[in-house]
Design an enzyme around this catalytic site. Structure first.
Site, PDB file in Angstrom:
ATOM      1  CG  HIS A   1      39.709  38.381  38.822  1.00 20.95           C
ATOM      2  ND1 HIS A   1      38.684  38.010  37.989  1.00 20.95           N
ATOM      3  CD2 HIS A   1      39.428  39.674  39.170  1.00 20.95           C
ATOM      4  CE1 HIS A   1      37.836  39.024  37.829  1.00 20.95           C
ATOM      5  NE2 HIS A   1      38.268  40.046  38.550  1.00 20.95           N
TER       6      HIS A   1
ATOM      7  CD  GLU B   1      39.205  42.214  42.728  1.00 19.63           C
ATOM      8  OE1 GLU B   1      38.895  41.267  43.477  1.00 19.63           O
ATOM      9  OE2 GLU B   1      38.541  42.527  41.716  1.00 19.63           O
TER      10      GLU B   1
ATOM     11  CG  HIS C   1      35.681  40.997  46.277  1.00 19.27           C
ATOM     12  ND1 HIS C   1      34.491  40.313  46.141  1.00 19.27           N
ATOM     13  CD2 HIS C   1      35.990  41.441  45.024  1.00 19.27           C
ATOM     14  CE1 HIS C   1      34.097  40.337  44.878  1.00 19.27           C
ATOM     15  NE2 HIS C   1      34.987  41.021  44.174  1.00 19.27           N
TER      16      HIS C   1
END
Length: 227
Positions: free
Chosen positions: A62, A116, A120
């Site tokens: 994930h 992502e 992040h």
């Protein structure tokens, strides 16, 4: 001359402090893997990637998420480094296997990876550039085969219910560190194994004991659905 030397020294110290602060903009990573059967078995359902179809029956990545020791986390840290697919062209085939998108509508996975990285990955850019970030996540997944670990203790993705502590202990016994277990609910409202969190040092290379575990939504007994 002496005054000038002192000024130069002060500037060098300040530059060093800036570098240290940038390189320590987070305390650790959460490396998060999800079970596709649980992602799909909800009221929202799922969609398979357009280019590769249904993913393998295995845990998939994930994300690799920078976090602070107080449970907060940085996000969307640097718009100067937007996701660039060309930077990870040599990793695409591995990412399609290990980091597929299950969200709807169907995609070629790129939007998932872009999200992502932008949210992040840019927060660890001082340590891991885009290629390094995705390569680090693939390397971490290669170190830990969660499905095999669970199967070896009799915990199977067969739609059965298992004690959440047994799942935690099985992973901790194999990896050496206590994982965080996250659950969601299936279409019947049953708590099911959804995500497994492991903690990683700031280099993105080594598993560590979690400074803090994520809050859980799990019941004491949870379903491990098939996929």
């Amino acid at each position: 001359m002496k005054r000038l030397d002192s000024l130069v020294f002060l500037i060098l110290v300040l530059q060093l402090l800036v570098v240290v602060c940038v390189s320590q903009n987070y305390d650790f990573f959460y490396f998060v893997q999800q079970w596709p059967g649980s992602y799909c078995d909800t009221s929202n359902g799922c969609c398979y990637p357009t280019t590769t179809g249904k993913p393998a029956t295995n845990f998939s990545i994930h994300g690799l998420w920078p976090n602070y020791n107080d449970a907060s986390y940085p996000s969307n840290c640097d718009s100067n480094y937007p996701f660039d697919p060309s930077q990870i062209s040599d990793l695409v085939s591995s990412l399609q296997i290990s980091w597929p998108s299950l969200s709807c509508p169907s995609s070629d996975d790129t939007s998932f990876w872009s999200h992502e990285w932008d949210k992040h990955g840019t927060c660890s850019e001082s340590v891991l550039n885009e290629h390094g970030y995705f390569a680090a996540a693939l390397n971490l997944k290669g170190q830990v085969n969660l499905l095999q670990i669970l199967k070896s203790t009799g915990i199977q993705p067969d739609g059965g219910f298992y004690n959440v502590n047994s799942i935690t202990q099985a992973i901790a016994g194999a990896v050496g560190y206590t994982p965080g277990i996250d659950c969601n609910k299936d279409t019947s409202g049953n708590s099911q194994l959804y995500q497994i969190y492991l903690c990683v040092d700031t280099s993105g290379a080594n598993f560590i004991e979690c400074p803090i575990l994520p809050s859980t939504k799990c019941s004491s007994s949870i379903e491990f659905p098939s996929f």
